[in-house]
Design a protein around this motif. Structure first.
Motif, PDB file in Angstrom:
ATOM      1  N   PRO A 196       0.197 -37.584  -5.841  1.00 20.73           N
ATOM      2  CA  PRO A 196       1.256 -38.393  -6.152  1.00 20.73           C
ATOM      3  C   PRO A 196       1.107 -38.950  -7.559  1.00 20.73           C
ATOM      4  N   PRO A 197       2.393 -39.031  -8.274  1.00 23.90           N
ATOM      5  CA  PRO A 197       2.378 -39.359  -9.824  1.00 23.90           C
ATOM      6  C   PRO A 197       1.886 -40.617  -9.991  1.00 23.90           C
ATOM      7  N   ARG A 198       0.612 -40.801 -10.854  1.00 21.30           N
ATOM      8  CA  ARG A 198       0.331 -42.233 -11.059  1.00 21.30           C
ATOM      9  C   ARG A 198       1.099 -42.670 -12.009  1.00 21.30           C
ATOM     10  N   ARG A 199       1.544 -41.796 -13.110  1.00 22.81           N
ATOM     11  CA  ARG A 199       2.329 -42.418 -14.308  1.00 22.81           C
ATOM     12  C   ARG A 199       3.643 -41.750 -14.430  1.00 22.81           C
ATOM     13  N   ILE A 200       4.738 -42.368 -14.352  1.00 22.48           N
ATOM     14  CA  ILE A 200       6.128 -41.778 -14.400  1.00 22.48           C
ATOM     15  C   ILE A 200       6.796 -42.176 -15.715  1.00 22.48           C
ATOM     16  N   GLU A 201       7.364 -41.288 -16.492  1.00 24.62           N
ATOM     17  CA  GLU A 201       8.112 -41.779 -17.697  1.00 24.62           C
ATOM     18  C   GLU A 201       9.357 -41.256 -17.285  1.00 24.62           C
ATOM     19  N   CYS A 202      10.444 -42.169 -17.887  1.00 23.36           N
ATOM     20  CA  CYS A 202      11.857 -41.994 -17.416  1.00 23.36           C
ATOM     21  C   CYS A 202      12.499 -41.970 -19.234  1.00 23.36           C
ATOM     22  N   TYR A 203      13.457 -41.138 -19.339  1.00 27.96           N
ATOM     23  CA  TYR A 203      13.968 -40.930 -20.624  1.00 27.96           C
ATOM     24  C   TYR A 203      15.678 -40.849 -20.406  1.00 27.96           C
ATOM     25  N   ASP A 204      16.213 -41.739 -21.428  1.00 29.71           N
ATOM     26  CA  ASP A 204      17.616 -41.764 -21.603  1.00 29.71           C
ATOM     27  C   ASP A 204      18.215 -41.874 -22.844  1.00 29.71           C
ATOM     28  N   ILE A 205      19.340 -41.421 -23.082  1.00 33.26           N
ATOM     29  CA  ILE A 205      19.760 -41.448 -24.469  1.00 33.26           C
ATOM     30  C   ILE A 205      21.121 -42.439 -24.393  1.00 33.26           C
ATOM     31  N   SER A 206      21.421 -43.293 -25.268  1.00 36.91           N
ATOM     32  CA  SER A 206      22.475 -44.024 -25.365  1.00 36.91           C
ATOM     33  C   SER A 206      23.086 -44.031 -26.885  1.00 36.91           C
ATOM     34  N   ASN A 207      24.196 -44.203 -27.075  1.00 38.00           N
ATOM     35  CA  ASN A 207      24.975 -44.293 -28.336  1.00 38.00           C
ATOM     36  C   ASN A 207      25.868 -45.443 -28.378  1.00 38.00           C
ATOM     37  N   THR A 208      26.487 -45.800 -29.585  1.00 39.01           N
ATOM     38  CA  THR A 208      27.643 -46.676 -29.717  1.00 39.01           C
ATOM     39  C   THR A 208      28.777 -45.893 -30.260  1.00 39.01           C
ATOM     40  N   MET A 209      29.637 -45.390 -29.408  1.00 38.83           N
ATOM     41  CA  MET A 209      31.038 -44.767 -29.890  1.00 38.83           C
ATOM     42  C   MET A 209      30.556 -43.487 -30.733  1.00 38.83           C
ATOM     43  N   GLY A 210      29.496 -42.679 -30.166  1.00 35.65           N
ATOM     44  CA  GLY A 210      28.992 -41.687 -30.664  1.00 35.65           C
ATOM     45  C   GLY A 210      28.058 -41.730 -31.972  1.00 35.65           C
ATOM     46  N   THR A 211      27.598 -43.032 -32.521  1.00 38.28           N
ATOM     47  CA  THR A 211      26.576 -43.244 -33.441  1.00 38.28           C
ATOM     48  C   THR A 211      25.766 -44.193 -33.282  1.00 38.28           C
ATOM     49  N   ASN A 212      24.551 -44.141 -34.070  1.00 38.06           N
ATOM     50  CA  ASN A 212      23.466 -44.849 -33.559  1.00 38.06           C
ATOM     51  C   ASN A 212      22.707 -44.523 -32.236  1.00 38.06           C
ATOM     52  N   ALA A 255      -1.114 -42.183 -25.627  1.00 39.29           N
ATOM     53  CA  ALA A 255      -2.138 -41.338 -25.312  1.00 39.29           C
ATOM     54  C   ALA A 255      -2.080 -40.822 -24.161  1.00 39.29           C
ATOM     55  N   ALA A 256      -1.621 -41.656 -23.111  1.00 39.68           N
ATOM     56  CA  ALA A 256      -1.538 -40.989 -21.808  1.00 39.68           C
ATOM     57  C   ALA A 256      -0.459 -40.270 -21.499  1.00 39.68           C
ATOM     58  N   LEU A 257      -0.882 -39.260 -20.489  1.00 39.95           N
ATOM     59  CA  LEU A 257       0.281 -38.102 -20.433  1.00 39.95           C
ATOM     60  C   LEU A 257       0.670 -38.518 -18.846  1.00 39.95           C
ATOM     61  N   PRO A 258       2.234 -38.245 -18.782  1.00 42.12           N
ATOM     62  CA  PRO A 258       2.804 -38.587 -17.692  1.00 42.12           C
ATOM     63  C   PRO A 258       2.490 -37.532 -16.480  1.00 42.12           C
ATOM     64  N   ASP A 259       2.498 -37.904 -15.411  1.00 49.32           N
ATOM     65  CA  ASP A 259       2.242 -37.198 -14.230  1.00 49.32           C
ATOM     66  C   ASP A 259       3.731 -36.699 -13.648  1.00 49.32           C
ATOM     67  N   LEU A 260       4.820 -37.290 -13.987  1.00 52.95           N
ATOM     68  CA  LEU A 260       6.068 -36.978 -13.787  1.00 52.95           C
ATOM     69  C   LEU A 260       7.016 -37.129 -14.672  1.00 52.95           C
ATOM     70  N   LEU A 261       7.880 -36.327 -15.324  1.00 54.23           N
ATOM     71  CA  LEU A 261       8.876 -36.772 -16.395  1.00 54.23           C
ATOM     72  C   LEU A 261      10.259 -36.660 -15.663  1.00 54.23           C
ATOM     73  N   LEU A 262      11.084 -38.054 -15.780  1.00 53.20           N
ATOM     74  CA  LEU A 262      12.327 -37.984 -15.245  1.00 53.20           C
ATOM     75  C   LEU A 262      13.361 -37.991 -16.423  1.00 53.20           C
ATOM     76  N   ALA A 298       3.593 -27.229 -20.567  1.00 50.65           N
ATOM     77  CA  ALA A 298       4.622 -26.704 -19.433  1.00 50.65           C
ATOM     78  C   ALA A 298       3.987 -27.251 -18.009  1.00 50.65           C
ATOM     79  N   ASP A 299       2.913 -27.511 -18.132  1.00 58.37           N
ATOM     80  CA  ASP A 299       2.564 -27.886 -16.442  1.00 58.37           C
ATOM     81  C   ASP A 299       2.935 -29.365 -16.143  1.00 58.37           C
ATOM     82  N   VAL A 300       3.358 -29.895 -16.950  1.00 57.37           N
ATOM     83  CA  VAL A 300       4.070 -31.439 -16.631  1.00 57.37           C
ATOM     84  C   VAL A 300       5.361 -31.348 -15.740  1.00 57.37           C
ATOM     85  N   PRO A 301       5.479 -31.878 -14.762  1.00 56.37           N
ATOM     86  CA  PRO A 301       6.377 -31.499 -13.869  1.00 56.37           C
ATOM     87  C   PRO A 301       7.743 -32.491 -14.460  1.00 56.37           C
TER      88      PRO A 301
END
Length: 581
Positions: free
Chosen positions: A429-445, A537-544, A565-568
């Motif tokens: 079971p993944p104790r630490r889960i990290e989630c990532y997203d990208i956003s921008n304003t009209m293609g900038t910033n 410092a902490a590594l994720p057990d699951l990356l979304l 590479a072993d991080v799911p």
């Protein structure tokens, strides 16, 4: 009529076309079944053929929730009805029977408690007490006498047996507290018939919690009047009851029966203390309910404020399921018939926070339940609007409190994480889960966001955002790669104890690509360098990753580059709810 469960209806357009053509053109109910033959949705319509066609014509353009329903239907059934009201009654019955996953439905509505007050002199058809109620008949003369002095009790079944029912109560503790308070004012008996037949008063009589009918300390008429006062109080007519008790007190005092007058005085004071805790609607003495539903994060909660005689005498909340992607108005349209169906105390007026479709049909249905007209309306201003807004705030606060409690329920969280690990084929079971997203304003910033969950709960102090520096324009793939690269470089530096050359991402200015202003002690504005290093410092057990194969490929390349590479890692494309690995 059923078909083989090997294909969806939309995969056989010729069959579907003929099925729709044969559908009735009047009011009725339709039942949709999924590929496993289970009832997935129950709906009603004034014109069945038109409603069914609206589902199956132009499936790609349907709202996401409706599209998911239609894409999983292998069969549907239609039931013609004589009127829209009859269709609403049948729809409500089928929803309660099958509990379809795509319908809005009350959660565990069958478990709500009621206070039952049997009619004096009428044998109670069920043995009171627990959920295991059995048919019974009074035995012997003592048993017949016990029916003349019935005891109020809790029940989960409402029947048409001449008794009065008050509820439903979602909180058993709330009902028991109410009954304990009632017994200090109106000392009705609570003992079982076996104890009553002994003919001797017990401790309850001596501490003034019972009027002693078993030993003849009160006659039949006096006890019946006592229960009438209980019913008056439970019905919210406390002003009427107070006037009656005041008159009885004055009559007893005039007759020089000061002990009896003192008892009436004590009851009157107790009722006045309860009334002081109840809100009063200025200038309004009617009876109505204020109903609102709050929907947040795919969950729903309904709140019902009970107003009797111009006083808010009660508030109940009810969890509602199947509300994902629905508006509060749509949820209310399904909640009202389910909640008030079979309810013994239905007011003349029901105030709602939102106006659902088919409000007239709902009002007709409730009028049939009440045996008289029911006005269902949405107030738009004034005191009544503030009342329904208060109900909405109550529903939202209760929903958020319940979510917090469930987040900290270790057993539930562990079960969910274990289920997630099994579904994603993770080693643990993944104790630490990290989630990532990208956003921008009209293609900038462009900005990369990092959200962290630990042990199934959000960890806001570890949230970070990255101002994208090396990518021009709206390039989600390259932006995701830069975000993850910077995140794992900071991990390696934090583990090795090296100075961090990156701009502190927990600083709102520096994290958006500007030079961070100097800070005393080298800390950032929000929590300092130590907090940032702890987060990285902490590594994720699951990356979304928010995105499809392109974002996932960029993320995987960065992990390989960093020797991780072993991080799911998984990509989640929200539009079609697809998961990539």
């Amino acid at each position: 009529m059923t078909t083989t469960r090997q294909a969806r209806l939309i995969d056989n357009p010729d069959l579907l076309r003929e099925r729709l053509r044969a559908a009735p053109q009047g009011p009725g109910v339709y039942v949709m079944r999924d590929l496993a033959g289970r009832v997935a949705y129950v709906g009603k319509a004034a014109v069945l053929q038109n409603r069914l066609r609206s589902y199956f014509n132009g499936v790609p353009g349907l709202p996401e929730r409706t599209r998911r329903l239609v894409e999983g239907v292998f069969d549907f059934e239609v039931i013609a009805c004589a009127s829209p009201r009859e269709a609403l009654i049948l729809e409500n019955t089928l929803i309660k029977r099958h509990r379809p996953r795509f319908n809005v439905r009350l959660k565990d509505d069958k478990n709500y408690l009621y206070l039952k007050i049997p009619a004096p002199g009428t044998p109670d058809t069920h043995a009171p007490g627990t959920a295991r109620e059995k048919l019974r008949a009074p035995r012997g003369e003592a048993g017949q006498r016990a029916t003349l002095f019935p005891r109020p009790y809790y029940t989960r079944k409402v029947q048409r047996d001449g008794a009065r029912y008050y509820g439903p109560y979602t909180s058993a503790q709330s009902l028991r507290t109410t009954v304990r308070s009632l017994r200090t004012i109106f000392p009705f008996r609570t003992c079982g018939d076996e104890v009553f037949r002994r003919g001797r008063v017990c401790l309850d009589y001596h501490i003034r919690r019972c009027s002693g009918p078993c030993e003849g300390r009160i006659d039949e008429a006096g006890y019946a009047h006592l229960l009438e006062q209980v019913e008056t109080f439970m019905g919210g007519r406390s002003r009427v009851l107070a006037d009656e008790l005041r008159q009885q007190m004055e009559e007893a005092a005039a007759a020089l029966d000061y002990e009896l007058a003192a008892r009436f005085r004590d009851r009157l004071r107790a009722i006045d203390r309860i009334n002081e805790r109840q809100d009063v609607l200025s200038g309004r003495r009617g009876d109505h309910d204020a109903v609102a539903i709050a929907v947040e994060a795919g969950r729903g909660m309904a709140a019902v404020l009970t107003v009797r005689g111009g006083r808010v005498i009660g508030s109940e909340t009810h969890e509602v399921e199947g509300v994902s992607d629905l508006s509060p108005a749509e949820c209310l349209g399904a909640f009202l018939p389910q909640f008030y169906s079979g309810t013994p105390q239905l007011p003349r007026t029901i105030l709602v926070s939102d106006a659902p479709d088919g409000l007239d049909d709902i009002a007709d249905f409730l009028a049939g339940e009440r045996g008289g007209p029911v006005d269902v309306r949405m107030p738009r201003r004034g005191e009544l609007r503030r009342l329904v807004e208060r109900a909405r705030e109550t529903a939202l606060a209760t929903l958020r409190q319940r979510r917090v409690v469930e987040d900290f329920d270790a057993e539930r969280t562990e079960a969910l994480l274990a289920d997630l690990a099994a579904r994603l084929d993770l080693e643990a079971p993944p104790r630490r889960i990290e989630c990532y997203d990208i956003s921008n304003t009209m293609g900038t910033n462009s900005v990369g966001s990092m959200v962290v969950f630990e042990d199934g709960r959000p960890r806001p102090d570890h949230y970070r955002h990255f101002g994208i520096r090396t990518v021009e324009g709206a390039d989600d793939f390259a932006s995701m790669a830069e975000t993850l690269r910077r995140r794992f470089i900071r991990h390696l530096r934090a583990v090795q104890g090296e100075a961090d050359g990156d701009i502190p991402v927990d600083d709102p200015d520096g994290s958006n690509g500007e030079e961070a202003p100097p800070q005393s002690g080298g800390g950032s504005r929000r929590g300092g360098r130590g907090k940032a290093e702890e987060s990285f410092a902490a590594l994720p057990d699951l990356l979304l990753i928010d995105g499809g194969k392109g974002q996932l490929g960029a993320a995987h390349a960065v992990l390989v580059e960093a020797g991780l590479a072993d991080v799911p890692v998984f990509g989640l494309a929200k539009r079609n709810e697809e998961l990539f690995r």
